[in-house]
Design an enzyme around this catalytic site. Structure first.
Site, PDB file in Angstrom:
ATOM      1  N   HIS A  11      68.959 -27.162  51.285  1.00 15.56           N
ATOM      2  CA  HIS A  11      68.723 -27.766  49.967  1.00 15.56           C
ATOM      3  C   HIS A  11      69.926 -27.507  49.051  1.00 15.56           C
ATOM      4  O   HIS A  11      70.728 -26.576  49.261  1.00 15.56           O
ATOM      5  CB  HIS A  11      67.465 -27.172  49.321  1.00 15.56           C
ATOM      6  CG  HIS A  11      67.528 -25.682  49.118  1.00 15.56           C
ATOM      7  ND1 HIS A  11      68.213 -25.100  48.069  1.00 15.56           N
ATOM      8  CD2 HIS A  11      67.043 -24.674  49.849  1.00 15.56           C
ATOM      9  CE1 HIS A  11      68.111 -23.806  48.157  1.00 15.56           C
ATOM     10  NE2 HIS A  11      67.425 -23.512  49.225  1.00 15.56           N
ATOM     11  N   ARG A  62      62.411 -27.491  46.366  1.00 15.03           N
ATOM     12  CA  ARG A  62      63.865 -27.651  46.426  1.00 15.03           C
ATOM     13  C   ARG A  62      64.321 -28.379  47.690  1.00 15.03           C
ATOM     14  O   ARG A  62      65.261 -29.181  47.651  1.00 15.03           O
ATOM     15  CB  ARG A  62      64.575 -26.303  46.274  1.00 15.03           C
ATOM     16  CG  ARG A  62      64.195 -25.232  47.302  1.00 15.03           C
ATOM     17  CD  ARG A  62      64.682 -23.884  46.847  1.00 15.03           C
ATOM     18  NE  ARG A  62      64.520 -22.782  47.795  1.00 15.03           N
ATOM     19  CZ  ARG A  62      63.426 -22.043  47.905  1.00 15.03           C
ATOM     20  NH1 ARG A  62      62.356 -22.312  47.162  1.00 15.03           N
ATOM     21  NH2 ARG A  62      63.376 -21.034  48.758  1.00 15.03           N
ATOM     22  N   GLU A  89      61.657 -21.364  53.658  1.00 12.10           N
ATOM     23  CA  GLU A  89      62.656 -20.282  53.667  1.00 12.10           C
ATOM     24  C   GLU A  89      62.020 -18.994  54.202  1.00 12.10           C
ATOM     25  O   GLU A  89      60.778 -18.836  54.160  1.00 12.10           O
ATOM     26  CB  GLU A  89      63.165 -20.083  52.231  1.00 12.10           C
ATOM     27  CG  GLU A  89      64.180 -18.972  52.042  1.00 12.10           C
ATOM     28  CD  GLU A  89      65.408 -19.119  52.914  1.00 12.10           C
ATOM     29  OE1 GLU A  89      66.464 -19.461  52.406  1.00 12.10           O
ATOM     30  OE2 GLU A  89      65.282 -18.891  54.130  1.00 12.10           O
ATOM     31  N   HIS A 159      66.061 -24.739  54.470  1.00  9.10           N
ATOM     32  CA  HIS A 159      66.557 -23.609  53.676  1.00  9.10           C
ATOM     33  C   HIS A 159      67.618 -22.812  54.434  1.00  9.10           C
ATOM     34  O   HIS A 159      67.750 -22.940  55.656  1.00  9.10           O
ATOM     35  CB  HIS A 159      65.374 -22.700  53.326  1.00  9.10           C
ATOM     36  CG  HIS A 159      64.298 -23.427  52.594  1.00  9.10           C
ATOM     37  ND1 HIS A 159      64.198 -23.449  51.225  1.00  9.10           N
ATOM     38  CD2 HIS A 159      63.275 -24.202  53.056  1.00  9.10           C
ATOM     39  CE1 HIS A 159      63.152 -24.189  50.873  1.00  9.10           C
ATOM     40  NE2 HIS A 159      62.581 -24.668  51.950  1.00  9.10           N
TER      41      HIS A 159
HETATM   42  O1  LIG Z   1      65.711 -17.361  49.416  1.00 11.38           O
HETATM   43  C1  LIG Z   1      66.766 -17.110  48.827  1.00 11.38           C
HETATM   44  O2  LIG Z   1      66.995 -16.161  48.067  1.00 11.38           O
HETATM   45  C2  LIG Z   1      67.938 -18.014  49.112  1.00 11.38           C
HETATM   46  O3  LIG Z   1      67.543 -19.313  49.297  1.00 11.38           O
HETATM   47  C3  LIG Z   1      68.613 -17.525  50.362  1.00 11.38           C
HETATM   48  O4  LIG Z   1      68.946 -16.267  50.043  1.00 11.38           O
HETATM   49  P1  LIG Z   1      69.997 -15.483  50.925  1.00 11.38           P
HETATM   50  O5  LIG Z   1      71.215 -16.365  51.015  1.00 11.38           O
HETATM   51  O6  LIG Z   1      70.190 -14.241  50.147  1.00 11.38           O
HETATM   52  O7  LIG Z   1      69.336 -15.287  52.250  1.00 11.38           O
END
Ligand SMILES: O=C(O)[C@H](O)COP(=O)(O)O
Length: 207
Positions: A11, A62, A89, A159
């Site tokens: 996203h 998102r 995610e 994600h």
């Molecule tokens: O979920 C989150 O915080 C981000 O989308 C991905 O976070 P990260 O890059 O810290 O895994």
């Protein structure tokens, strides 16, 4: 010959990405930059002459909005789009909503990197990447891969970590090499698969 086309895209930038907050299963929207990133991704896919037979996305706004913005650029706003939380995610558990720099100050740079990028270490109350693979990979094998192998052109808008889980398998990464793999927001990964589901080619459509 069937294209066996699979396009994965993280996203566009979300409100919590901009605020540097752990997000996981929380559901912020896209920033204006994130909307622009998703739109540009659609334009880059269009410039390649690509279109899709079906799209998959997560249960989070998102990713859903990124998917819609891409399809809009392709003139495919009515395309069948499957939404499933299997593509959500990674759940960041107790870290969700915390600022990543505050987390580094509290627990240290290395511990936060391990929580964010290692394969089998879970953040407190959350999912490890291994846990994420355990829900993304079966879904991919059952719902997405059969379509690609039948010649359907598939778009997956999801994600950073749910796609790292899939890219780990596609790119044959290991628990030792996955920590250094990052996915940028709004950058499509254009895969073409062999008949045996291995990767024939991969293009990263950076801006
Ligand atoms: O979920 C989150 O915080 C981000 O989308 C991905 O976070 P990260 O890059 O810290 O895994």
């Amino acid at each position: 010959m069937s294209e066996r086309l699979l396009v994965l895209v993280r996203h566009g930038q979300s409100d919590w990405n901009l605020k540097n907050l752990f997000t996981g299963w929380k559901d912020p929207g896209l920033t204006e930059k994130g909307v622009a990133e998703a739109t540009a991704a659609g334009q880059r896919l269009k410039a390649l002459g690509l279109s899709f037979d079906i799209a998959f996305t997560s249960a989070l706004t998102r990713a859903q909005n990124t998917c819609s913005l891409i399809l809009e650029q392709l003139g495919q706003t009515g395309l069948q789009t499957v939404r499933d939380q299997a593509l959500n995610e990674r759940d960041y558990g107790d870290l969700s909503g915390l600022n990543k720099d505050d987390a580094r100050a509290k627990w240290g740079e290395e511990q936060v990197h391990v929580w964010r990028r290692s394969y089998d270490v879970s953040p407190p109350g959350g999912e490890s990447l291994k846990d994420t693979v355990a829900r993304v990979l079966p879904y991919y094998c059952q719902e997405i891969l059969p379509r690609v192998l039948r010649g359907e052109r598939v778009l997956v808008a999801a994600h950073g970590n749910s796609l790292r889980a899939l890219v780990m398998v596609l790119d044959r990464l290991t628990p030792q090499t996955i920590p250094s793999m990052e996915l940028e927001t709004g950058v499509p990964l254009v895969y073409r698969l062999n008949a045996d589901s291995t990767v024939a080619s991969k293009q990263v459509l950076t801006a």
